[in-house]
Write a protein that holds these residues in place. Sequence first.
Motif, PDB file in Angstrom:
ATOM      1  N   GLU A 155       0.829  -1.210   0.000  1.00  0.00           N
ATOM      2  CA  GLU A 155       0.000   0.000   0.000  1.00  0.00           C
ATOM      3  C   GLU A 155       0.863   1.260   0.000  1.00  0.00           C
ATOM      4  N   ILE A 202       2.367   1.724  -3.492  1.00  0.00           N
ATOM      5  CA  ILE A 202       1.368   2.181  -4.464  1.00  0.00           C
ATOM      6  C   ILE A 202       1.054   3.654  -4.249  1.00  0.00           C
ATOM      7  N   GLN A 203       0.993   4.092  -2.993  1.00  0.00           N
ATOM      8  CA  GLN A 203       0.728   5.514  -2.726  1.00  0.00           C
ATOM      9  C   GLN A 203       1.897   6.377  -3.173  1.00  0.00           C
ATOM     10  N   LYS A 204       3.137   5.898  -3.021  1.00  0.00           N
ATOM     11  CA  LYS A 204       4.301   6.668  -3.448  1.00  0.00           C
ATOM     12  C   LYS A 204       4.404   6.717  -4.967  1.00  0.00           C
ATOM     13  N   ASN A 205       4.040   5.637  -5.634  1.00  0.00           N
ATOM     14  CA  ASN A 205       4.135   5.552  -7.090  1.00  0.00           C
ATOM     15  C   ASN A 205       2.771   5.171  -7.682  1.00  0.00           C
ATOM     16  N   PRO A 206       1.863   6.098  -7.821  1.00  0.00           N
ATOM     17  CA  PRO A 206       0.527   5.751  -8.318  1.00  0.00           C
ATOM     18  C   PRO A 206       0.543   5.242  -9.770  1.00  0.00           C
ATOM     19  N   ASP A 207       1.561   5.555 -10.555  1.00  0.00           N
ATOM     20  CA  ASP A 207       1.627   5.118 -11.963  1.00  0.00           C
ATOM     21  C   ASP A 207       2.328   3.765 -12.108  1.00  0.00           C
TER      22      ASP A 207
END
Length: 67
Positions: A57, A60-65
Motif C-alpha cells: 500500500e 502504491i501511494q508513493k508511485n501511483p503510476d
Amino acid sequence: MRIPWPTTCAAPLVAAGLLLAACQPTVKVQAPDKPITINLNVKLDAEVRVKLEEKAEEDIQKNPDIF
C-alpha cells in the motif's frame, strides 16, 4: 405369610446400589510423558502477510503510476 414391604424393597435397592457403584468410571490425571508443543507458524505467517500488504500500500501511494 406375607413379607413386610421394607424387606422386599431393600434387597433390590441394595443390589442396584452395588451394581451402580461397581460401574462408575475412574478418571486419572497424569502429566504427559512428552512436553506439549504449540505450533506458532500460523501467527507468524499472518504477521508477514500484514506487513507485506502494508508495504505494498505504501509503495502504491508513493508511485501511483506503477500499474
